[in-house]
Design an enzyme around this catalytic site. Sequence first.
Site, PDB file in Angstrom:
ATOM      1  N   HIS A  96       0.851  -1.230   0.007  1.00 53.19           N
ATOM      2  CA  HIS A  96       0.153  -0.058  -0.174  1.00 53.19           C
ATOM      3  C   HIS A  96       0.852   1.362   0.057  1.00 53.19           C
ATOM      4  CE1 HIS A  96      -3.590  -2.081   0.826  1.00 53.19           C
ATOM      5  NE2 HIS A  96      -3.115  -2.945   1.613  1.00 53.19           N
ATOM      6  N   THR A 146      12.599 -10.042   5.000  1.00 54.78           N
ATOM      7  CA  THR A 146      12.421  -8.461   4.762  1.00 54.78           C
ATOM      8  C   THR A 146      13.198  -7.704   4.044  1.00 54.78           C
ATOM      9  OG1 THR A 146      13.311  -7.745   6.657  1.00 54.78           O
ATOM     10  CG2 THR A 146      10.955  -8.243   7.054  1.00 54.78           C
ATOM     11  N   LYS A 147      14.356  -8.236   3.817  1.00 56.05           N
ATOM     12  CA  LYS A 147      15.591  -7.618   2.894  1.00 56.05           C
ATOM     13  C   LYS A 147      16.036  -8.703   2.167  1.00 56.05           C
ATOM     14  CE  LYS A 147      16.689  -4.617   7.032  1.00 56.05           C
ATOM     15  NZ  LYS A 147      17.589  -4.523   8.036  1.00 56.05           N
ATOM     16  N   LYS A 164      24.491 -18.940   8.414  1.00 56.18           N
ATOM     17  CA  LYS A 164      25.417 -19.796   8.231  1.00 56.18           C
ATOM     18  C   LYS A 164      25.759 -19.579   6.728  1.00 56.18           C
ATOM     19  CE  LYS A 164      26.736 -24.652   8.323  1.00 56.18           C
ATOM     20  NZ  LYS A 164      26.447 -26.074   8.693  1.00 56.18           N
TER      21      LYS A 164
END
Length: 180
Positions: A96, A146-147, A164
Amino acid sequence: MSANISKLLLGTLGRILPLRRHPGGGIGNRIRCALVKKIIKEMGKGCVIEPGAEIYEGCIFGDRVGIGPNCMIGPRTTFKGYTMMGPNVHIYTENHLYDDTAHNFNGTVIKPVVIGEEVWIGYGTIILPGVEVGSHTIIGAGSVVTKNVPSGVLVAGNPCQVRKIIDPFYYAKNEREKQI
């Protein structure tokens, strides 16, 4: 057949056809793949679409992409190939638009997600809009990505973090490309 009719059939008929590993599952997978080809932009060879998959327009599936049961793949998601995922994986590409001055939502924007080659996505993972996942990567079950994720790593958690390095060659290659 239009994309909307194919989505309807995938959501109804595709849901009741058996899993690929069960008797008659090969036929069910071929039917689901035929329906998905009408929805997405491009589909490679050897793909697997399990029951309950919800797939939106504009996606690109490379060779041997496996979409798990009850997964949701947002519009314009790209799988480069040789990727598999567990059940209930959600890949979101729409967000949004928030207008700070008016304090309301003003439409949506699509931020495509790109999944590299040979990626394993665990059960219940959520991938948010605009994320790129590097090749030769494992995403642990229940992770919230999220990244961007580098190549050659195992990531897990909420928010997702590198746990790891599993393929030093691809990880080092990814780091060199970032420096250029």
